[in-house]
Design a protein around this motif. Structure first.
Motif, PDB file in Angstrom:
ATOM      1  N   SER A 265       0.809  -1.227   0.000  1.00 35.92           N
ATOM      2  CA  SER A 265       0.000   0.000   0.000  1.00 35.92           C
ATOM      3  C   SER A 265       0.840   1.274   0.000  1.00 35.92           C
ATOM      4  CB  SER A 265      -0.940   0.012   1.210  1.00 35.92           C
ATOM      5  OG  SER A 265      -0.194  -0.106   2.416  1.00 35.92           O
ATOM      6  N   GLY A 266       2.094   1.177   0.395  1.00 35.42           N
ATOM      7  CA  GLY A 266       2.945   2.356   0.429  1.00 35.42           C
ATOM      8  C   GLY A 266       3.589   2.670  -0.914  1.00 35.42           C
ATOM      9  N   LEU A 267       3.455   1.779  -1.884  1.00 37.78           N
ATOM     10  CA  LEU A 267       4.040   1.980  -3.205  1.00 37.78           C
ATOM     11  C   LEU A 267       3.264   3.071  -3.949  1.00 37.78           C
ATOM     12  CD1 LEU A 267       6.341   0.601  -4.871  1.00 37.78           C
ATOM     13  CD2 LEU A 267       4.575  -0.838  -5.887  1.00 37.78           C
ATOM     14  N   THR A 268       3.960   4.039  -4.495  1.00 32.89           N
ATOM     15  CA  THR A 268       3.297   5.167  -5.159  1.00 32.89           C
ATOM     16  C   THR A 268       2.336   4.699  -6.252  1.00 32.89           C
ATOM     17  OG1 THR A 268       5.157   6.659  -4.720  1.00 32.89           O
ATOM     18  CG2 THR A 268       3.656   7.273  -6.506  1.00 32.89           C
ATOM     19  N   ALA A 269       2.764   3.748  -7.061  1.00 29.09           N
ATOM     20  CA  ALA A 269       1.910   3.247  -8.143  1.00 29.09           C
ATOM     21  C   ALA A 269       0.618   2.650  -7.608  1.00 29.09           C
ATOM     22  CB  ALA A 269       2.666   2.202  -8.959  1.00 29.09           C
ATOM     23  N   VAL A 270       0.677   2.074  -6.416  1.00 30.60           N
ATOM     24  CA  VAL A 270      -0.520   1.487  -5.798  1.00 30.60           C
ATOM     25  C   VAL A 270      -1.380   2.577  -5.184  1.00 30.60           C
ATOM     26  CG1 VAL A 270      -1.359  -0.033  -3.960  1.00 30.60           C
ATOM     27  CG2 VAL A 270       0.593  -0.734  -5.389  1.00 30.60           C
ATOM     28  N   LYS A 271      -0.760   3.484  -4.449  1.00 28.33           N
ATOM     29  CA  LYS A 271      -1.508   4.562  -3.785  1.00 28.33           C
ATOM     30  C   LYS A 271      -2.287   5.402  -4.791  1.00 28.33           C
ATOM     31  CE  LYS A 271       1.933   6.429  -1.526  1.00 28.33           C
ATOM     32  NZ  LYS A 271       2.686   7.358  -0.620  1.00 28.33           N
ATOM     33  N   GLN A 272      -1.702   5.619  -5.946  1.00 32.77           N
ATOM     34  CA  GLN A 272      -2.345   6.481  -6.938  1.00 32.77           C
ATOM     35  C   GLN A 272      -3.097   5.691  -8.013  1.00 32.77           C
ATOM     36  OE1 GLN A 272       0.666   9.241  -8.347  1.00 32.77           O
ATOM     37  NE2 GLN A 272       0.719  10.291  -6.374  1.00 32.77           N
ATOM     38  N   LYS A 273      -3.220   4.395  -7.771  1.00 33.92           N
ATOM     39  CA  LYS A 273      -3.973   3.506  -8.677  1.00 33.92           C
ATOM     40  C   LYS A 273      -3.435   3.566 -10.115  1.00 33.92           C
ATOM     41  CE  LYS A 273      -8.182   3.897  -5.906  1.00 33.92           C
ATOM     42  NZ  LYS A 273      -7.875   2.642  -5.191  1.00 33.92           N
ATOM     43  N   ASN A 274      -2.130   3.410 -10.196  1.00 32.51           N
ATOM     44  CA  ASN A 274      -1.461   3.446 -11.494  1.00 32.51           C
ATOM     45  C   ASN A 274      -0.907   2.076 -11.878  1.00 32.51           C
ATOM     46  OD1 ASN A 274      -1.935   6.210 -11.797  1.00 32.51           O
ATOM     47  ND2 ASN A 274      -0.012   6.770 -10.787  1.00 32.51           N
ATOM     48  N   LEU A 275      -1.764   1.082 -11.842  1.00 36.58           N
ATOM     49  CA  LEU A 275      -1.388  -0.262 -12.297  1.00 36.58           C
ATOM     50  C   LEU A 275      -2.062  -0.482 -13.652  1.00 36.58           C
ATOM     51  CD1 LEU A 275      -1.881  -2.324  -8.985  1.00 36.58           C
ATOM     52  CD2 LEU A 275       0.184  -1.148  -9.806  1.00 36.58           C
ATOM     53  N   PHE A 276      -1.265  -0.494 -14.698  1.00 34.42           N
ATOM     54  CA  PHE A 276      -1.811  -0.521 -16.058  1.00 34.42           C
ATOM     55  C   PHE A 276      -1.366  -1.766 -16.839  1.00 34.42           C
ATOM     56  CE2 PHE A 276      -1.094   4.088 -15.081  1.00 34.42           C
ATOM     57  CZ  PHE A 276      -2.430   4.434 -14.923  1.00 34.42           C
ATOM     58  N   PHE A 277      -2.104  -2.031 -17.900  1.00 35.36           N
ATOM     59  CA  PHE A 277      -1.809  -3.188 -18.763  1.00 35.36           C
ATOM     60  C   PHE A 277      -1.825  -2.761 -20.224  1.00 35.36           C
ATOM     61  CE2 PHE A 277      -4.022  -6.414 -21.475  1.00 35.36           C
ATOM     62  CZ  PHE A 277      -2.940  -7.269 -21.648  1.00 35.36           C
ATOM     63  N   ILE A 278      -0.855  -3.271 -20.984  1.00 38.70           N
ATOM     64  CA  ILE A 278      -0.809  -3.085 -22.433  1.00 38.70           C
ATOM     65  C   ILE A 278      -0.563  -4.459 -23.063  1.00 38.70           C
ATOM     66  CG2 ILE A 278       0.320  -1.965 -24.390  1.00 38.70           C
ATOM     67  CD1 ILE A 278       1.241   0.241 -22.504  1.00 38.70           C
ATOM     68  N   PRO A 279      -1.404  -4.901 -23.992  1.00 40.57           N
ATOM     69  CA  PRO A 279      -1.196  -6.213 -24.631  1.00 40.57           C
ATOM     70  C   PRO A 279       0.203  -6.304 -25.251  1.00 40.57           C
ATOM     71  CG  PRO A 279      -3.356  -5.362 -25.195  1.00 40.57           C
ATOM     72  CD  PRO A 279      -2.634  -4.246 -24.491  1.00 40.57           C
ATOM     73  N   PRO A 280       0.929  -7.374 -24.982  1.00 45.26           N
ATOM     74  CA  PRO A 280       2.324  -7.483 -25.425  1.00 45.26           C
ATOM     75  C   PRO A 280       2.532  -7.388 -26.935  1.00 45.26           C
ATOM     76  CG  PRO A 280       1.487  -9.604 -24.663  1.00 45.26           C
ATOM     77  CD  PRO A 280       0.493  -8.580 -24.247  1.00 45.26           C
TER      78      PRO A 280
END
Length: 309
Positions: A265-280
């Motif tokens: 939860s302390g990870l910036t990407a998690v706190k700001q809901k920046n977990l993204f996906f791009i098809p390979p």
């Protein structure tokens, strides 16, 4: 009478000695048109020479197969490797193994005019062995977005389809320039690009994906890694605390393991809901379709950027 004899004498000379003034038969003196040989330099720095455009081609990587079609030479492909799934016509091609395990006997059986190989995927030994077996091999190694357009045009030159290749590459470069202009002044956003979860794997700054990040105003937190596709641990990601995490995976669907980061939860990407996906297939393949993935990357990073401001 004299004129008639003169004409007869000239006729005999023409027939016996092949003497023919230009006013009588200019074609005799017309030089036979010569088609210059095709020469290009590949990723090894080796000059590849073809006396005439290749009519039969074997491609040893999925991205190369796609680039052959983009160059207008898809009908010259006679074999490919597994995972060559785009465009649809590529799926119908006979296979000669995988990009990292080619079948030499199968390739030889096709007697191709040209084999197109991939330096880091096939390994340098594959091209060397095929050349020892008497085949002509062009090897690529694309590290930047600009390299893709260059490859399409090079394949067009080798296959004699330069007009189509030039048209497609030019249009693509125009769209690429527009994206660069749009994000040229964007503030930097740090990115962890996750290729896979077990083992945890990423890409370094020399990979094409990092060039995409840079275009979008992103910075790869593992830019300095020695290996092009290093295996890492979670602690190293946490210590570098990226603004965003972008995952690829193996297919068109968002991988479940991407959301495993939410336990930190302390990870910036998690706190700001920046977990993204791009098809390979549209971000990791060195093809014209990468602009689709680039657009997605830029949009994801812009979203993260706005949350920082």
């Amino acid at each position: 009478m004299i004129k008639k004899q003169s004409r007869n004498t000239l006729a005999v000379l023409f027939l016996c000695f092949g003497f023919c003034p230009l006013v009588f038969c200019p074609l005799v003196f017309a030089e036979k048109a010569t088609v210059p040989a095709i020469e290009v330099t590949d990723a090894r720095g080796k000059v590849i020479r073809l006396e005439k455009p290749a009519k039969t081609i074997v491609a040893l990587a999925p991205h190369i197969v796609e680039n052959v079609f983009s160059a207008g030479a898809g009908d010259k492909l006679i074999a490919a490797v597994n995972y060559s799934n785009y465009p649809e016509a590529a799926t119908k091609l006979p296979q000669v193994g995988g990009y990292n395990s080619v079948n030499y006997e199968a390739i030889l059986a096709y007697k191709p005019d040209l084999v197109l190989g991939w330096m880091s995927g096939n390994g340098p030994q594959v091209a060397a062995q095929l050349e020892r077996l008497g085949l002509t091999v062009y090897v690529d190694e694309l590290r930047t977005l600009d390299d893709i357009a260059t490859e399409v045009m090079t394949i067009g030159k080798l296959a004699g389809t330069e007009e189509v290749a030039q048209k497609n590459a030019t249009e693509w470069k125009k769209n690429l320039s527009a994206l660069r202009e749009q994000y040229s002044k964007a503030k930097t956003v740090t990115v962890f690009y996750q290729v896979w979860n077990s083992p945890l794997q990423t890409l370094n700054g020399k990979h094409l994906v990092s060039d995409v990040m840079r275009l979008c105003g992103g910075h790869n937190i593992f830019d300095d890694a020695v290996s092009i596709a290093p295996k890492i641990n979670e602690e190293s990601v946490l210590s570098r605390n990226p603004d965003t995490i972008i995952a690829s995976g193996m297919g068109e669907q968002r991988p479940e393991w991407l959301d495993a980061w939410e336990k930190y939860s302390g990870l910036t990407a998690v706190k700001q809901k920046n977990l993204f996906f791009i098809p390979p297939d549209i971000i990791q393949r060195h093809t014209l379709r990468i602009l689709q993935g680039t657009q997605m990357m830029c949009e994801h990073l812009e979203s993260a950027r706005q949350k920082k401001e």
